[in-house]
Structure formats: C-alpha cells, structure tokens
Design a protein around this motif. Structure first.
Motif, PDB file in Angstrom:
ATOM      1  N   UNK A   1       0.831  -1.198   0.000  1.00  0.00           N
ATOM      2  CA  UNK A   1       0.000   0.000   0.000  1.00  0.00           C
ATOM      3  C   UNK A   1       0.870   1.255   0.000  1.00  0.00           C
ATOM      4  N   UNK A   2       2.048   1.143   0.591  1.00  0.00           N
ATOM      5  CA  UNK A   2       2.974   2.272   0.606  1.00  0.00           C
ATOM      6  C   UNK A   2       3.340   2.698  -0.812  1.00  0.00           C
ATOM      7  N   UNK A   3       3.363   1.744  -1.729  1.00  0.00           N
ATOM      8  CA  UNK A   3       3.670   2.032  -3.132  1.00  0.00           C
ATOM      9  C   UNK A   3       2.405   2.325  -3.921  1.00  0.00           C
ATOM     10  N   UNK A   4       1.353   1.519  -3.699  1.00  0.00           N
ATOM     11  CA  UNK A   4       0.137   1.634  -4.496  1.00  0.00           C
ATOM     12  C   UNK A   4      -0.672   2.878  -4.164  1.00  0.00           C
ATOM     13  N   UNK A   5      -0.758   3.234  -2.878  1.00  0.00           N
ATOM     14  CA  UNK A   5      -1.603   4.360  -2.486  1.00  0.00           C
ATOM     15  C   UNK A   5      -0.957   5.135  -1.338  1.00  0.00           C
ATOM     16  N   UNK A   6       0.151   5.780  -1.583  1.00  0.00           N
ATOM     17  CA  UNK A   6       0.796   6.553  -0.511  1.00  0.00           C
ATOM     18  C   UNK A   6       0.002   7.822  -0.189  1.00  0.00           C
ATOM     19  N   UNK A   7       0.173   8.315   1.031  1.00  0.00           N
ATOM     20  CA  UNK A   7      -0.373   9.615   1.386  1.00  0.00           C
ATOM     21  C   UNK A   7      -1.874   9.672   1.559  1.00  0.00           C
ATOM     22  N   UNK A   8      -2.517   8.565   1.908  1.00  0.00           N
ATOM     23  CA  UNK A   8      -3.961   8.586   2.133  1.00  0.00           C
ATOM     24  C   UNK A   8      -4.301   9.390   3.383  1.00  0.00           C
TER      25      UNK A   8
END
Length: 519
Positions: free
Chosen positions: A438-445
């Motif tokens: 998730x750190x790569x796929x959707x960072x900064x949520x």
C-alpha cells in the motif's frame, strides 16, 4: 489439543432457563461435584470441558449464520422460514426460535457456566501453583470469549461470575459492563498465560490470544487508544508470523500454525452420528467437530442453507498481483463458476467441473457462489470427491489470525492519528497475497481514505471467517444502506436489528431480564 476434549461428568448442563419439577433418580455411579474438584487431573478435565463447548451447535454452526449470513457477505434461501427470518431477513417472528435460544444464547452461557465452575473450584485444589494459575487463566480467557459473543449478539445480557444454580435470577447488565468484564478477564488471563505451548497442549489459550481478544472488545466500543497496547503486545511478542501460503490457514493439515492466535480445535470421531456434544446418554461417543460444512456446501453436496454474495468478488478483482495475476485469496475464499480463473469448464467442484454440475447459465447475481474456507472438500479434509459434507468436520476454525491482528492494529493507528505508521502492517498482509504494498500503491492517504482502504483489505483477507458482522457494527455501517448489495437489509431497523431478541422463555422464568429495544 484435539485429544483433550472432554469427558467431564461434573459439569452442570444448565443454561439460564428455569427447571421444571421432575422425578430425579440419583445414579449411584455418577461423579458428583462433592467428589470432584480434588486433584490436578480434575482441574484439567474441568478446563477441557470449557473448550468442548465449541462443539455445541451455537459456536460451531449458528455462529457463522449470525456473523456471515446475517451480514452483507452472505444470504440464505433455506427451506426453513425461521432460518431466513432470523439470520438473513431481519424479520424475527419467534423469540424462542431454537437456533437463537439453543445456539447463541444457551450454548454461550453453557460455556460461561463451565468456566465459572473451574474458577470457583480450582483455586481450592492442592496442586502445582503455576499450573493452577494457567488453568485459571484459560478459564478466564474462555469466559471472556463467550461473553464477547453474547455482547455481540444480544448487547445487554446478565453477567454471571459464579456457578449457576436453578434458583438464579440475574439482572440484565448493559453492554458496556459486559465489554468491561471481557477486558478484565482478558487482562487477568494475559498476566498468567504462556506465550505458546508444546506437545498435546498446543491449541490452548495463550497470552497472545488474551491480548487480541481484549483489543477486539475495546475496538467494538471504538476505544482505539486502549486497543493499541494489547495489539502491540501481540505483534512485538515475536510469537506469530504470516504463513507463506494463505490457504494453510484453512487446512486441517496445517492447524495451529505460526499465524494462529486462537482457534477452535476440532476432531473427527468417525463413529459419531450426533450434531454436537449435547446428546444425553451418548457422552462416550460425541461429536468433537464442526457441523457447519453441510450447511454451507453447494447443492447436491450439502443443504446449501448459507450462501455467499457475489459482490465481494469485485473487491478481489480491483487489483492484480505484482506479476499480473488474480488475487490468489479469491480462489481460497469462494467456490463459484470461476474459482479457476479459466471459468466453469475448468473450475472443480468436488471432483466435477462447475459446468458439468450446474451448467453455465446459473451464475447471475448471487446465484451459485459458496463460502469455501470452512468446507471439508476444498480444504483437504474428510469429504471425498462427490461426497455429502459431514457434521463432524475435524478442520479447526481459526477465530483469531495474525493477519487479523495486523489489520486491527493498522485500524487503531489510523483512528488515533498515526496513519503513516499504519501502512507497514497492511503491507505485510498485502505482500503475502502478492500485491504491491500500500505504501507504493496508495501513498499519502488521509485518515478517512485509509479507513476506506482498510475496509477493502478486511474483505479480501477475512471474508468467510465470521468477522464481517462485528466489522460493520464497529464502523457504524449496519443499516438499510447495505440493501443495495444485500436485499435483506431493506428490513433492517436501526436501534433494533443490531441485536437478537432475548429468548422469551428466559424472560418468562426470570422477570429481571429486560427485552432488547424494538422487540
């Protein structure tokens, strides 16, 4: 642990219901409570009896209807109208319906009473102090577990902390007090239980199990700050690790593995023909397995009283793995026309292709899709290809997995404002599935966005394991708004249908009990 399950004549077989007057002839060969509770062996038998409660129909069968079929991930077209009304359509017509009264209420209080007998009597036994403390810790954890289920299903319930007597008329306690008792029992248990076991004791309650259940109780009250410490204790213990193969969490050959925090240990008695461990007169030949498989199995292979909704499939299909494949958890979670990604002509359903069993036109909407994790055939246990599923499945139910703990911890971190710190725990679960972190796929949520993502992660990791109802309750998502993907929720009345009614027969014999709102 599969071999410790029970023969304990001194356990009282009463729930909270009153007793009718009858002629009772004393069996001179039966063990009485006055003769029992004398030795360390008696203490062990008493504790083993608590674990055996998991083989009654409430914990091993109706629990899954109440948490999966009643939730939006499942449904029922059972020919039993009461089954549909009570677990799927939120139209409760019989407050004494046996599968609620006999299963979810009485069986959990049966377990509470067994635990209370241990807690009342084992402290007085002259035995090894450390072993005594452990037995008491196991009893407190198990009592907490039964109260966790009672608080989930009925909300406000009586709290019994002593062995039951026929004259007892306990008052209803608020749900908050029940949660507080769960937390206290878990804290007491965590202080004395070991981190792990060896030999025949593997599968007993551990420190990690007590901490995890404590956190679950806090979380159902949305006390995320309090839940952080016990979850962190589980993670930092170094006792647990995700299995390399996701399906190992649902196979009888890989039970009590590195990912298991607590599971209901089941055993196969090939000579047994009973539904559960309640048959009077058959105490030497009882069912020590789970009876859910025939109720969840596909047509021709079981009763098919509980089925899966098709909408979660789309959740699994949102992302490909880093190698461009379908999420491998989908094929483990469901039996349906495309369990094999190539479709119904390749998907095997108990030794035959889906197409040959059911054709290719029966796959619209929610038709012909079944939960697979708790079945025998799809999990390498006792049902041979083409056989009807059995009532005494030996496959353990993993009530708390380490993956669940990781996702719960991420949820607590996010809820307490540490969203950036929560990513790494979701990443562990996704990495095992072959997905990009998730750190790569959707960072900064944002905090809200991260919660939406966590809801998705719990669907893809935990669907079909009995957690969905509590997830929806904790998130405040129960309500008619779910009707777009589960028609049963059209009948859901907020402030009522979050809980089952208290069985009327309990109120009839104990007027101190209060009926739940709306019933």
């Amino acid at each position: 642990m599969k071999k410790i399950i029970i023969g304990f004549a001194a356990v009282l077989t009463m729930g909270l219901a009153g007793c009718k007057k009858s002629l009772n002839i004393v069996n001179p060969d039966a063990v009485t409570t006055q003769q029992f509770w004398k030795t360390a062996a008696d203490a062990q038998s008493g504790v083993n009896a608590i674990y055996s409660t998991f083989h009654r129909t409430g914990p091993c069968r109706w629990y899954f209807f109440a948490t999966m079929i009643r939730a939006d991930e499942g449904w029922s077209k059972s020919g039993d109208p009461n089954l549909i009304a009570n677990f799927d359509q939120f139209v409760v017509s019989d407050y004494n319906y046996g599968n609620v009264y006999g299963g979810l209420w009485t069986d959990n209080y049966f377990g509470v009473n067994r635990a209370n007998q241990v807690l009342d009597n084992v402290p007085n036994i002259n035995m090894d102090a450390n072993l005594k403390a452990r037995y008491i810790g196991e009893a407190k954890f198990l009592r907490a577990l039964f109260y966790y289920h009672l608080a989930t299903f009925f909300g406000n319930v009586p709290i019994l902390l002593k062995s039951s007597l026929p004259s007892d008329k306990p008052e209803t306690s608020p749900q908050a007090a029940v949660w507080a008792q769960v937390e206290k029992d878990c804290a007491d248990a965590a202080a004395v239980l070991p981190a792990s076991y060896t030999g025949s004791d593997i599968g007993r309650a551990t420190k990690g199990a007590a901490n995890a259940l404590m956190a679950k109780a806090y979380m159902q009250q949305r006390n995320y700050q309090a839940a952080l410490a016990p979850l962190q204790a589980v993670i930092q213990s170094g006792t647990y690790a995700l299995t390399a193969n996701y399906q190992d969490n649902f196979l009888s050959t890989t039970e009590n593995n590195s990912e298991s925090v607590f599971e209901y240990n089941n055993a196969l008695n090939p000579n047994d023909t009973h539904d559960d461990d309640t048959d009077v007169g058959a105490e030497d030949n009882l069912n020590y397995g789970s009876s859910i498989p025939p109720f969840f199995a596909p047509p021709q292979l079981g009763f098919t009283d509980g089925e899966a909704r098709r909408w979660p499939v789309a959740e699994f299909e949102q992302e490909k793995t880093t190698t461009g494949q379908r999420d491998p958890r989908l094929a483990v979670t469901f039996l349906f026309d495309s369990t094999d990604v190539r479709g119904p002509n390749f998907t095997q359903i108990y030794g035959q292709t889906f197409a040959s069993r059911y054709g290719t036109n029966n796959v619209a909407n929610d038709n012909f899709i079944w939960f697979a994790k708790l079945l025998d055939y799809n999990n390498g246990t006792s049902a041979a290809p083409g056989n009807f599923e059995i009532f005494h499945s030996p496959n353990n139910y993993r009530f708390i997995r380490y993956a669940d703990v990781l996702l719960l911890y991420a949820e607590c971190l996010n809820a307490t404002g540490a969203t950036s710190s929560a990513y790494q725990y979701v990443d562990q679960v996704r990495r095992r599935a072959g997905l990009a972190t998730l750190s790569v796929a959707k960072p900064g949520l944002s905090q809200d966005q991260f919660l939406v993502q966590l809801k998705h992660e719990r669907i893809t990791e935990l669907t079909g394991e009995g957690h969905r109802w509590n997830d929806l309750a904790r998130w405040g998502d129960l309500g008619p708004g779910l009707a777009s993907r589960d028609a049963g929720f059209k009948n859901f009345k907020t402030g009522k249908n979050e809980f089952f009614p208290v069985p009327q027969r309990e109120i009839d014999v104990n007027p101190k009990l209060k009926q739940n709102p709306g019933y």
